[in-house]
Design an enzyme around this catalytic site. Structure first.
Site, PDB file in Angstrom:
ATOM      1  N   SER A  48     -59.232  31.382 -28.308  1.00  0.00           N
ATOM      2  CA  SER A  48     -59.825  31.305 -29.642  1.00  0.00           C
ATOM      3  C   SER A  48     -61.227  30.684 -29.636  1.00  0.00           C
ATOM      4  O   SER A  48     -62.076  31.062 -30.447  1.00  0.00           O
ATOM      5  CB  SER A  48     -58.908  30.546 -30.599  1.00  0.00           C
ATOM      6  OG  SER A  48     -58.645  29.245 -30.127  1.00  0.00           O
ATOM      7  N   CYS A  77     -51.994  35.227 -32.345  1.00  0.00           N
ATOM      8  CA  CYS A  77     -52.203  34.129 -31.398  1.00  0.00           C
ATOM      9  C   CYS A  77     -53.610  33.526 -31.554  1.00  0.00           C
ATOM     10  O   CYS A  77     -53.883  32.892 -32.566  1.00  0.00           O
ATOM     11  CB  CYS A  77     -51.900  34.607 -29.989  1.00  0.00           C
ATOM     12  SG  CYS A  77     -51.430  33.262 -28.907  1.00  0.00           S
ATOM     13  N   HIS A 177     -47.321  37.815 -29.793  1.00  0.00           N
ATOM     14  CA  HIS A 177     -48.024  39.071 -29.455  1.00  0.00           C
ATOM     15  C   HIS A 177     -47.158  40.307 -29.702  1.00  0.00           C
ATOM     16  O   HIS A 177     -46.593  40.854 -28.751  1.00  0.00           O
ATOM     17  CB  HIS A 177     -48.405  39.050 -27.973  1.00  0.00           C
ATOM     18  CG  HIS A 177     -49.509  38.113 -27.633  1.00  0.00           C
ATOM     19  ND1 HIS A 177     -50.817  38.515 -27.487  1.00  0.00           N
ATOM     20  CD2 HIS A 177     -49.490  36.785 -27.410  1.00  0.00           C
ATOM     21  CE1 HIS A 177     -51.569  37.477 -27.183  1.00  0.00           C
ATOM     22  NE2 HIS A 177     -50.796  36.415 -27.129  1.00  0.00           N
ATOM     23  N   GLU A 179     -48.007  43.222 -30.017  1.00  0.00           N
ATOM     24  CA  GLU A 179     -48.544  44.400 -29.319  1.00  0.00           C
ATOM     25  C   GLU A 179     -48.012  44.486 -27.885  1.00  0.00           C
ATOM     26  O   GLU A 179     -48.203  45.490 -27.212  1.00  0.00           O
ATOM     27  CB  GLU A 179     -50.085  44.373 -29.335  1.00  0.00           C
ATOM     28  CG  GLU A 179     -50.758  43.413 -28.358  1.00  0.00           C
ATOM     29  CD  GLU A 179     -50.681  41.934 -28.772  1.00  0.00           C
ATOM     30  OE1 GLU A 179     -49.979  41.606 -29.760  1.00  0.00           O
ATOM     31  OE2 GLU A 179     -51.309  41.110 -28.087  1.00  0.00           O
TER      32      GLU A 179
HETATM   33  N1  GLN Z   1     -54.113  29.306 -26.110  1.00  0.00           N
HETATM   34  C1  GLN Z   1     -55.029  30.222 -26.743  1.00  0.00           C
HETATM   35  C2  GLN Z   1     -55.944  29.502 -27.707  1.00  0.00           C
HETATM   36  O1  GLN Z   1     -55.715  28.384 -28.030  1.00  0.00           O
HETATM   37  C3  GLN Z   1     -54.273  31.316 -27.465  1.00  0.00           C
HETATM   38  C4  GLN Z   1     -53.449  32.118 -26.486  1.00  0.00           C
HETATM   39  C5  GLN Z   1     -53.206  33.533 -26.883  1.00  0.00           C
HETATM   40  O2  GLN Z   1     -53.933  34.102 -27.701  1.00  0.00           O
HETATM   41  N2  GLN Z   1     -52.252  34.137 -26.245  1.00  0.00           N
HETATM   42  O3  GLN Z   1     -56.890  30.043 -28.145  1.00  0.00           O
END
Ligand code: GLN
Length: 198
Positions: A48, A77, A177, A179
């Site tokens: 992110s 996520c 997820h 997808e």
């Molecule tokens: N750990 C990631 C984050 O904090 C997110 C992980 C993911 O998108 N699978 O951005």
């Protein structure tokens, strides 16, 4: 129906493939101009902080907020983190731009190292068969939903009550997820929010 997937970083191909399998025109979005004419946008999983920084670099922040004011948006996520109004883990948000549109508070990497990745069956309240047919959710270094406020409501929880999906009008956020599974119910649900058949 034309649906975009933000393709700055992360697991965007899998969303594109699932949308195509549902007969939808799926577009990889790399520039703000490509938001024009889309019925909805998915922000994929990934990292992110990276997605946020690239979004700033490519001038996406305000165009995305304007898009979301009218259209369906779904963050999976890392995408969920990016949509959230706040990160509630007390760690610094310095260097992590957030769209800050959805009334949710999230906690990044909330399941710890021991359980980096796991699968869990979810009951999803908004699916017609959500009680009888659990959704197989894949979590990868996933965030938790710490709070859903205002018009945002929790639509799926783990067995221990941890909130992992929320909806606020046409906006959807999932810690996991969809997808990466063979189950396309979340994608179908998002297409309904984006106005398919209606
Ligand atoms: N750990 C990631 C984050 O904090 C997110 C992980 C993911 O998108 N699978 O951005």
């Amino acid at each position: 129906m034309r649906v975009g997937v933000l393709a700055l970083q992360g697991a965007f191909i899998e969303h594109i493939n699932m949308l195509k399998s549902l007969g939808v025109e799926a577009v990889e979005v790399r520039l703000p101009e490509q938001l024009a004419g889309l019925d909805g946008l998915i922000i994929p999983g990934g990292e992110s902080t990276t997605i946020g920084k690239l979004a700033v670099m490519y001038g996406f922040m305000e165009p995305l907020r304007r898009f979301a004011a009218e259209k369906a948006l779904w963050g999976t996520c890392a995408g969920m983190i990016f949509m959230a109004k706040a990160i509630g883990d007390g760690r610094s948000q310095h260097g992590q731009p957030l769209l800050a549109i959805m009334d949710i508070v999230v906690d990044r990497n909330a399941f710890g190292r021991q359980v980096d990745s796991f699968e869990a069956d979810l009951r999803v309240s908004v699916f017609e068969n959500g009680q009888s047919k659990p959704f197989p959710a894949v979590f990868i270094r996933a965030p938790k939903l710490v709070a859903a406020k205002g018009d945002a409501r929790v639509i799926a929880e783990l067995e221990d009550g941890t909130a992992v999906a929320a909806q606020q009008g046409k906006w959807l956020a999932t810690s996991f997820h969809p997808e990466l599974t063979g189950d396309d119910r979340f994608h179908q649900y998002f297409l309904q929010l984006a106005g398919k058949d209606g």
